[in-house]
Design a protein around this motif. Structure first.
Motif, short mmCIF file in Angstrom:
data_model
loop_
_atom_site.label_atom_id
_atom_site.label_comp_id
_atom_site.label_asym_id
_atom_site.label_seq_id
_atom_site.Cartn_x
_atom_site.Cartn_y
_atom_site.Cartn_z
N GLU A 345 -3.56 2.17 0.87
CA GLU A 345 -3.70 2.26 2.15
C GLU A 345 -2.44 2.48 2.86
OE1 GLU A 345 -6.03 -0.88 3.21
OE2 GLU A 345 -7.95 -0.07 2.46
N PRO A 346 -1.71 3.46 2.62
CA PRO A 346 -0.33 3.89 3.49
C PRO A 346 -1.12 4.56 4.75
CG PRO A 346 -0.69 5.47 1.85
CD PRO A 346 -1.68 4.37 1.44
N SER A 347 -0.37 4.13 5.87
CA SER A 347 -0.54 4.60 6.89
C SER A 347 0.30 5.91 7.40
CB SER A 347 -0.44 3.55 8.48
OG SER A 347 -1.49 2.71 8.22
N PHE A 348 -0.14 6.81 7.96
CA PHE A 348 0.66 8.36 8.34
C PHE A 348 0.33 8.45 9.86
CE2 PHE A 348 0.26 8.27 3.90
CZ PHE A 348 1.17 8.92 3.37
N TYR A 349 1.61 8.90 10.50
CA TYR A 349 1.67 9.33 11.78
C TYR A 349 2.17 10.67 12.19
CZ TYR A 349 1.06 4.17 12.17
OH TYR A 349 0.56 2.70 12.31
N ASP A 350 1.14 11.56 12.71
CA ASP A 350 1.52 13.01 12.87
C ASP A 350 1.70 13.34 14.41
OD1 ASP A 350 1.66 15.76 12.79
OD2 ASP A 350 0.06 16.02 11.94
N GLU A 351 3.13 13.34 14.82
CA GLU A 351 3.20 13.64 16.20
C GLU A 351 3.31 15.14 16.59
OE1 GLU A 351 7.27 14.25 14.08
OE2 GLU A 351 5.63 12.76 13.84
N VAL A 352 3.30 15.94 15.35
CA VAL A 352 3.10 17.34 15.59
C VAL A 352 1.66 17.62 16.08
CG1 VAL A 352 3.13 19.45 14.60
CG2 VAL A 352 4.80 17.83 13.98
N HIS A 353 0.57 17.26 15.40
CA HIS A 353 -0.86 17.45 15.64
C HIS A 353 -1.43 16.39 16.43
CE1 HIS A 353 0.24 19.75 11.93
NE2 HIS A 353 -0.42 20.84 12.54
N GLY A 354 -0.79 15.49 16.91
CA GLY A 354 -1.37 14.17 17.54
C GLY A 354 -2.40 13.34 16.64
N LEU A 355 -2.20 13.09 15.40
CA LEU A 355 -2.90 12.40 14.57
C LEU A 355 -2.44 11.24 13.82
CD1 LEU A 355 -4.44 15.56 12.85
CD2 LEU A 355 -5.62 14.42 14.80
N GLN A 356 -3.31 10.48 13.54
CA GLN A 356 -2.89 9.19 12.76
C GLN A 356 -3.88 9.12 11.81
OE1 GLN A 356 -2.48 5.63 15.00
NE2 GLN A 356 -4.55 5.85 15.98
N GLY A 357 -3.81 8.15 10.53
CA GLY A 357 -4.70 8.06 9.73
C GLY A 357 -4.14 7.27 8.65
N ARG A 358 -5.13 6.99 7.76
CA ARG A 358 -4.86 5.81 6.70
C ARG A 358 -5.43 6.43 5.37
NH1 ARG A 358 -6.44 -0.21 7.32
NH2 ARG A 358 -8.28 0.81 6.65
N LEU A 359 -4.72 6.59 4.18
CA LEU A 359 -5.24 7.02 2.99
C LEU A 359 -5.73 5.75 2.03
CD1 LEU A 359 -2.64 9.91 1.96
CD2 LEU A 359 -4.88 10.24 3.09
N ASP A 360 -6.88 5.79 1.28
CA ASP A 360 -7.26 4.93 0.44
C ASP A 360 -6.24 4.61 -0.49
OD1 ASP A 360 -9.38 4.31 2.06
OD2 ASP A 360 -10.68 5.52 0.70
N VAL A 361 -5.76 5.89 -1.19
CA VAL A 361 -4.59 5.78 -2.38
C VAL A 361 -3.91 6.94 -2.25
CG1 VAL A 361 -4.32 5.75 -4.66
CG2 VAL A 361 -6.29 4.65 -3.84
N PHE A 362 -2.49 6.68 -2.29
CA PHE A 362 -1.68 7.92 -2.27
C PHE A 362 -0.88 7.83 -3.71
CE2 PHE A 362 2.53 9.63 -0.53
CZ PHE A 362 2.06 10.85 -0.65
N TYR A 363 -1.06 9.00 -4.24
CA TYR A 363 0.05 8.94 -5.47
C TYR A 363 0.97 9.89 -5.26
CZ TYR A 363 1.18 10.93 -10.19
OH TYR A 363 1.94 11.32 -11.14
N LYS A 364 2.23 9.64 -5.78
CA LYS A 364 3.35 10.54 -5.65
C LYS A 364 4.44 10.07 -6.64
CE LYS A 364 6.72 12.27 -2.22
NZ LYS A 364 6.42 13.70 -2.78
N ASN A 365 5.03 11.03 -7.26
CA ASN A 365 6.15 10.91 -8.27
C ASN A 365 7.00 12.07 -7.97
OD1 ASN A 365 5.19 13.30 -9.46
ND2 ASN A 365 4.47 12.41 -11.31
#
Length: 395
Positions: A345-365
């Protein structure tokens, strides 16, 4: 697979033949005036793009969006795309009779090239021989001197006669710039946004401009406009406005006034998210020990539920538990996702498109990334990817 491809190729060949026949019918109809023939070509062009995008099962809000999608999917060359939009715009606005023959010939040539490009079928000789080699309209390729992925401006005035805003770029505030809209092959799909700016927001107004070309005269040609990007809207709220019948922005406003109802599907969705958190931390957890913890999520909600409803929730949540446990233990690794490298559940903020959201699961390596979104119900009117429209937009 080869048989399927043959069937698909045969269908494309047959569709191309039918469209070529319709073009030749228009060409051979001596009872029609040039105006009627030109209008018929425009209608046939619209039908052509509807047909080639029908299999996508995607709701397009405008014909422009449909054409842009089809041209991208079928790699239609840039010059042909230019003439498609030029013809459509001229056909809607032309009132000078002496240009009718030129426009008709342009439509005839452009539509034939569209059919050839979309279906990969050569123009028949009997039609090709009737198409003029030269069209009096000039194709001028715009010279672009700069490109900005994103820039933020304040629009101060509107010049509707020249289709542009007078604005100030926050990166160069000392000099005014012109921001062009209603560009057929670039940002014409944002014309409703421009009308809303005039009638509702007024000036000055903050805008994000995306994929901005700057021509040799210093005029900004953005691909997209974002109104008041500093006001962040939840991604899920935006996605819910895309219904099976099309985009319905009023849904966002209606949801602000509707009473909040703790339905069983909503409770089960919250429980599924809780189960995922628990299983990601401890894949060996047991259902009987974990389920009692769900009462701590929203104790007042459960306190108001009758025993029969709680028993129903208990039974249905077991299915979610089994599916999630299987996913965490083996399903994620089969998809190349390592649970230990996931963020919950990481939160993300997108000031370019004026959006915010939260993912259930984010995988990254270091090499890859992926997202996992939980949906506990059955998809309503799924598209070709098996996803409901609002969920597809959210993804």
């Amino acid at each position: 697979m080869m048989q399927t491809d043959k069937i698909k190729d045969h269908k494309s060949t047959e569709l191309a033949r039918l469209f070529y026949i319709e073009v030749m019918k228009i060409q051979a109809n001596e009872a029609w005036s040039l105006t009627q023939k030109t209008d018929a070509l425009a209608r046939l062009m619209e039908l052509l793009f509807i047909e080639v995008t029908k299999v996508e099962n995607i709701q397009f809000t405008t014909l422009f969006a449909r054409i842009a999608f089809a041209c991208h999917q079928h790699h239609i060359n840039k010059r042909t795309q230019y003439w498609i939009h030029f013809f459509r715009k001229k056909q809607r606005s032309l009132v000078v009779d002496k240009e009718r023959l030129d426009l008709y010939h342009l439509g005839l040539k452009t539509l034939s090239q569209c059919i050839a490009g979309l279906f990969d079928e050569a123009i028949p000789d009997e039609l090709l021989n009737t198409i003029p080699a030269d069209i009096p309209y000039q194709y001028t390729e715009l010279k672009i001197k700069e490109f900005h992925r994103y820039t933020k401006v304040v629009a101060l005035e509107d010049d509707p006669e020249n289709d542009c805003f007078l604005a100030r770029d926050e990166n160069h505030p000392s000099r005014p710039v012109l921001v062009r809209y209603n560009i057929a092959d670039r940002n014409a799909s944002f014309n409703p946004t421009v009308r809303q700016i005039r009638s509702t927001f007024g000036f000055p107004i903050n805008l994000s401009l995306l994929d901005v070309e700057v021509d040799e005269h210093g005029v900004y040609r953005p691909r997209a406009f974002v109104v008041e990007p500093d006001f962040l809207i939840d991604v899920s709220a935006v996605a819910n406005c895309f219904q099976a019948s099309g985009a319905e922005p009023i849904v966002y406003l209606l949801n602000k006034y509707l009473p909040f109802d703790q339905s069983i599907p909503l409770i089960l969705g919250n429980i599924a998210n809780f189960f995922l958190d628990e299983l990601m931390s401890n894949p060996g957890a047991a259902f009987k020990e974990t389920f009692p913890k769900v009462f701590k999520i929203s104790p007042l909600t459960f306190a108001l539920l009758p025993d029969a409803t709680i028993r129903e929730i208990y039974q249905k949540s077991q299915k979610h538990w089994i599916n999630l446990q299987l996913m965490v233990r083996s399903g994620m690794k089969k998809s190349g996702i390592e649970p230990k490298q996931c963020y919950l559940e990481p939160s993300f903020y997108d000031e370019v498109h004026g959006l915010q959201g939260r993912l259930d699961v984010f995988y990254k390596n270091e090499e890859n990334s992926a997202i996992i979104e939980l949906k506990s119900g059955q998809p309503f009117m799924p598209n070709k990817y098996g996803i409901g429209r609002s969920h597809y937009i959210q993804t």
